[in-house]
Design a protein around this motif. Structure first.
Motif, mmCIF file in Angstrom:
data_model
loop_
_atom_site.group_PDB
_atom_site.id
_atom_site.type_symbol
_atom_site.label_atom_id
_atom_site.label_comp_id
_atom_site.label_asym_id
_atom_site.label_seq_id
_atom_site.Cartn_x
_atom_site.Cartn_y
_atom_site.Cartn_z
ATOM 1 N N VAL A 41 2.202 -2.972 3.501
ATOM 2 C CA VAL A 41 1.096 -2.904 2.619
ATOM 3 C C VAL A 41 0.472 -1.697 3.178
ATOM 4 O O VAL A 41 -0.204 -0.860 2.448
ATOM 5 C CB VAL A 41 0.232 -4.226 2.689
ATOM 6 C CG1 VAL A 41 -1.102 -4.197 2.127
ATOM 7 C CG2 VAL A 41 1.072 -5.319 1.762
ATOM 8 N N GLN A 42 -0.185 -1.806 4.576
ATOM 9 C CA GLN A 42 -1.064 -0.529 5.003
ATOM 10 C C GLN A 42 -0.153 0.522 5.253
ATOM 11 O O GLN A 42 -0.705 1.946 5.420
ATOM 12 C CB GLN A 42 -1.718 -1.039 6.172
ATOM 13 C CG GLN A 42 -2.759 -2.011 5.923
ATOM 14 C CD GLN A 42 -3.738 -1.643 5.233
ATOM 15 O OE1 GLN A 42 -3.981 -0.336 5.191
ATOM 16 N NE2 GLN A 42 -4.784 -2.782 4.802
ATOM 17 N N HIS A 52 -1.150 -9.841 9.588
ATOM 18 C CA HIS A 52 -2.302 -10.014 8.630
ATOM 19 C C HIS A 52 -2.035 -11.570 8.129
ATOM 20 O O HIS A 52 -1.016 -12.199 8.362
ATOM 21 C CB HIS A 52 -2.012 -9.232 7.200
ATOM 22 C CG HIS A 52 -3.154 -9.212 6.315
ATOM 23 N ND1 HIS A 52 -3.002 -10.532 5.214
ATOM 24 C CD2 HIS A 52 -4.118 -8.608 6.046
ATOM 25 C CE1 HIS A 52 -4.427 -10.391 4.506
ATOM 26 N NE2 HIS A 52 -4.801 -9.151 4.909
ATOM 27 N N ASN A 67 -3.598 -3.524 9.881
ATOM 28 C CA ASN A 67 -4.861 -3.194 9.211
ATOM 29 C C ASN A 67 -5.695 -2.883 9.729
ATOM 30 O O ASN A 67 -6.972 -2.428 9.386
ATOM 31 C CB ASN A 67 -4.902 -4.319 7.904
ATOM 32 C CG ASN A 67 -4.941 -5.592 8.488
ATOM 33 O OD1 ASN A 67 -3.771 -5.927 9.129
ATOM 34 N ND2 ASN A 67 -5.827 -6.488 8.225
ATOM 35 N N HIS A 74 -3.014 -1.760 -4.457
ATOM 36 C CA HIS A 74 -4.145 -1.191 -4.325
ATOM 37 C C HIS A 74 -5.127 -0.493 -2.864
ATOM 38 O O HIS A 74 -6.052 -0.134 -3.157
ATOM 39 C CB HIS A 74 -5.267 -2.450 -4.602
ATOM 40 C CG HIS A 74 -5.590 -3.578 -3.607
ATOM 41 N ND1 HIS A 74 -6.499 -3.278 -2.557
ATOM 42 C CD2 HIS A 74 -4.691 -4.473 -3.051
ATOM 43 C CE1 HIS A 74 -6.507 -4.510 -1.799
ATOM 44 N NE2 HIS A 74 -5.321 -5.123 -2.005
ATOM 45 N N LYS A 75 -3.861 -0.662 -2.089
ATOM 46 C CA LYS A 75 -4.397 0.245 -0.897
ATOM 47 C C LYS A 75 -3.921 1.807 -1.119
ATOM 48 O O LYS A 75 -4.136 2.403 -0.141
ATOM 49 C CB LYS A 75 -3.510 -0.270 0.365
ATOM 50 C CG LYS A 75 -3.821 -1.926 0.546
ATOM 51 C CD LYS A 75 -4.937 -2.175 0.857
ATOM 52 C CE LYS A 75 -4.837 -3.689 1.320
ATOM 53 N NZ LYS A 75 -6.079 -4.471 1.904
ATOM 54 N N ASP A 124 5.872 -6.273 6.533
ATOM 55 C CA ASP A 124 4.712 -6.179 5.661
ATOM 56 C C ASP A 124 4.116 -4.672 5.753
ATOM 57 O O ASP A 124 3.655 -4.270 6.869
ATOM 58 C CB ASP A 124 3.436 -6.987 6.076
ATOM 59 C CG ASP A 124 2.181 -6.894 5.563
ATOM 60 O OD1 ASP A 124 2.064 -6.000 4.639
ATOM 61 O OD2 ASP A 124 1.240 -7.538 5.794
ATOM 62 N N ALA A 180 2.401 -1.408 9.816
ATOM 63 C CA ALA A 180 1.216 -0.866 10.160
ATOM 64 C C ALA A 180 -0.023 -1.976 10.272
ATOM 65 O O ALA A 180 0.133 -2.693 9.329
ATOM 66 C CB ALA A 180 0.909 0.099 9.667
ATOM 67 N N MET A 224 4.645 -6.374 10.858
ATOM 68 C CA MET A 224 4.292 -5.756 10.189
ATOM 69 C C MET A 224 4.614 -4.135 10.626
ATOM 70 O O MET A 224 4.798 -3.870 11.570
ATOM 71 C CB MET A 224 2.622 -5.650 10.052
ATOM 72 C CG MET A 224 2.158 -5.332 11.206
ATOM 73 S SD MET A 224 0.479 -6.331 11.375
ATOM 74 C CE MET A 224 -0.329 -6.048 9.854
ATOM 75 N N CYS A 243 2.111 -3.041 -1.720
ATOM 76 C CA CYS A 243 0.865 -3.482 -2.771
ATOM 77 C C CYS A 243 0.475 -2.087 -3.489
ATOM 78 O O CYS A 243 0.538 -1.169 -2.578
ATOM 79 C CB CYS A 243 -0.082 -4.383 -2.482
ATOM 80 S SG CYS A 243 -1.512 -3.769 -1.494
ATOM 81 N N GLY A 255 0.822 -8.879 -5.509
ATOM 82 C CA GLY A 255 0.360 -7.934 -4.371
ATOM 83 C C GLY A 255 0.919 -8.340 -3.117
ATOM 84 O O GLY A 255 1.988 -8.937 -2.965
ATOM 85 N N GLY A 256 0.389 -7.666 -2.086
ATOM 86 C CA GLY A 256 0.888 -8.030 -0.747
ATOM 87 C C GLY A 256 0.960 -9.555 -0.205
ATOM 88 O O GLY A 256 1.803 -9.776 0.255
ATOM 89 N N THR A 257 -0.096 -10.203 -0.469
ATOM 90 C CA THR A 257 -0.183 -11.580 -0.194
ATOM 91 C C THR A 257 1.034 -12.448 -0.625
ATOM 92 O O THR A 257 1.904 -13.090 0.085
ATOM 93 C CB THR A 257 -1.454 -12.346 -0.563
ATOM 94 O OG1 THR A 257 -2.495 -11.553 0.082
ATOM 95 C CG2 THR A 257 -1.664 -13.671 -0.173
ATOM 96 N N ALA A 297 -1.858 -12.943 5.706
ATOM 97 C CA ALA A 297 -0.915 -13.186 4.513
ATOM 98 C C ALA A 297 0.494 -13.503 5.209
ATOM 99 O O ALA A 297 1.248 -14.391 4.495
ATOM 100 C CB ALA A 297 -0.743 -12.065 3.564
HETATM 101 C C1 LIG Z 1 -1.573 -5.503 6.320
HETATM 102 C C2 LIG Z 1 -1.902 -6.448 5.033
HETATM 103 N N1 LIG Z 1 -0.903 -7.215 4.483
HETATM 104 C C3 LIG Z 1 -1.152 -7.927 3.350
HETATM 105 C C4 LIG Z 1 -2.481 -7.683 2.913
HETATM 106 C C5 LIG Z 1 -2.730 -8.296 1.418
HETATM 107 O O1 LIG Z 1 -2.566 -7.713 0.336
HETATM 108 P P1 LIG Z 1 -3.096 -7.998 -1.014
HETATM 109 O O2 LIG Z 1 -4.626 -7.589 -1.083
HETATM 110 O O3 LIG Z 1 -2.498 -7.046 -1.898
HETATM 111 O O4 LIG Z 1 -2.818 -9.340 -1.386
HETATM 112 C C6 LIG Z 1 -3.373 -6.756 3.315
HETATM 113 C C7 LIG Z 1 -4.843 -6.353 2.579
HETATM 114 O O5 LIG Z 1 -5.698 -6.408 3.418
HETATM 115 C C8 LIG Z 1 -2.924 -5.852 4.235
HETATM 116 O O6 LIG Z 1 -3.829 -5.200 4.984
#
Ligand SMILES: Cc1ncc(COP(=O)(O)O)c(C=O)c1O
Length: 382
Positions: free
Chosen positions: A179-180, A100, A152, A203-204, A177, A150, A148, A201, A70-72, A102
């Motif tokens: 992810v969002q 974030h 979160n 799950h978003k 990043d 965008a 990033m 990732c 995932g994102g992290t 992460a």
């Molecule tokens: C901008 C951003 N980066 C990284 C993550 C982490 O992603 P994951 O939950 O898949 O580890 C999130 C999750 O909230 C996020 O919003």
């Protein structure tokens, strides 16, 4: 009690079609892709196919895709892996103050424990990084920039392609990043970010939790952060989560090119929420009105705090967030809100509504009927 879920930036439910695609890999196809027998080879063929499919959506080579949890993990691999790979070349890393954790915690770890030098770029009141501030911050020993796509917490969309172009011109690697961002903004091709590394990732975007990918532009090969077998071409050890990977790929194919968070549906709803906020005393929209994820509306409430507001909203059935899930339960203002230069007395009062594809006008109308009462009740009790 009715439930209004306005927290889709935290996570989304699994789409039924994605779930159906995953099910065989939780049942009959259970082999280990590294096994040499035919049960394993079947899993390997599906894994290879999933990588090809991912590359096709992203517009890159299959070898440029590393499946992660995932994102992290993607952000950790991008930052720790590249910094360690390039440390002989230089030890300066640049990120922004609104990343974030992460990303931010990786960068701070490198600075604290591994002798790297870190610059955190400031943002303006809307949460935007200025391209000129990146230009000024790059030094001869800068090896990596991470900003990033965008945010979160407040939904601000960064000028990533321009930031990436600056990095490219100066010979510095760029990670974003995203992810969002995926599933919310129109996507053509991974090269549109001008980035060497992109974290994604599932799950978003109505995919499974614990699945994602890191795009790494060839021939870049960050040092691994997980050690063990030679999976993912020596880039990420660990038996592959085939069901999760299939879920991730399905998600990309279904929801990314044409964003599942559809602008034409969500813009009128979030515009209406912003209009509601504008009419409430002591309530301040936060973020960028112009460069914002279309599903995200964040605001600060004078004379109150996020925890009390979230609890009151929850009592009315409304699921919102104070921005980043990990700051719930703590009275520390989020680093994002602090970076915006928010007055200290307001900084603890962020509320984020993030809508999804199933959000309706009736839900927004319900929030319109409840929010004024919740805000004044919390303000009176503080
Ligand atoms: C901008 C951003 N980066 C990284 C993550 C982490 O992603 P994951 O939950 O898949 O580890 C999130 C999750 O909230 C996020 O919003």
């Amino acid at each position: 009690m009715r439930t209004v879920y306005f927290d889709y930036n935290a996570t989304t439910p699994l789409d039924p079609q994605v779930r159906a695609a995953m099910l065989p890999f939780l049942n009959e196809v259970w082999g280990n892709p590294s096994s040499v027998h035919h049960v394993g080879r079947r899993a390997r063929a599906i894994l290879d196919d999933a990588r090809d499919r991912t590359a096709k959506v992203l517009g890159c080579r299959p070898s440029e895709v590393v499946f992660t949890s995932g994102g992290t993990e993607s952000a950790n691999l991008a930052i720790l892996g590249t910094a360690r790979l390039l440390k002989a070349k230089g030890r300066h890393i640049i990120t922004s103050q609104v990343e974030h954790h992460a990303v931010l915690h990786c960068c701070k770890y490198l600075a604290k424990k591994e002798g790297f030098d870190l610059t955190c770029l400031p943002v303006d009141r809307d949460g935007l990084v200025a391209v000129e501030s990146l230009e000024k911050a790059i030094r001869p020993d800068t090896i990596l920039v991470s900003v990033m796509a965008a945010n979160n917490e407040i939904g601000t969309i960064q000028p990533v392609a321009e930031l990436g172009a600056v990095c490219r011109a100066r010979g510095v690697l760029f990670h974003t990043d995203a992810v969002q961002w995926f599933g919310k903004e129109p996507f053509q091709d991974i090269r549109q970010f001008n980035a060497d590394l992109v974290s994604i990732c599932a799950h978003k975007v109505y995919g499974p939790k614990g699945a994602g990918a890191l795009f790494m532009a060839s021939p870049l090969l960050p040092d691994p952060i997980l050690f063990g077998g030679g999976h993912e071409n020596e880039r990420r050890a660990g038996t592959e989560n085939l069901a999760g990977i299939i879920g991730f790929v399905e998600t990309l194919e279904l929801f990314v090119r044409k964003p599942v968070f559809a602008r034409d549906k969500l813009q009128p709803l979030t515009d209406r929420l912003i209009h509601l906020l504008n009419g409430l005393d002591g309530v301040y929209f936060t973020g960028s009105r112009k460069h914002r994820l279309i599903n995200t509306v964040s605001f600060l409430v004078a004379g109150s705090d996020s925890i009390a507001l979230l609890a009151s909203l929850d009592m009315e059935g409304i699921c919102a967030s104070s921005g980043s899930a990990c700051s719930v339960g703590s009275l520390e203002p989020s680093h994002v809100i602090r970076a915006l230069g928010t007055q200290p007395d307001l900084a603890n009062s962020l509320i984020r509504f993030s809508l999804g594809r199933d959000s309706t006008l009736a839900e927004v109308e319900y929030v319109e009927s409840v929010l004024p009462r919740v805000v004044s009740r919390v303000q009176r009790s503080q």
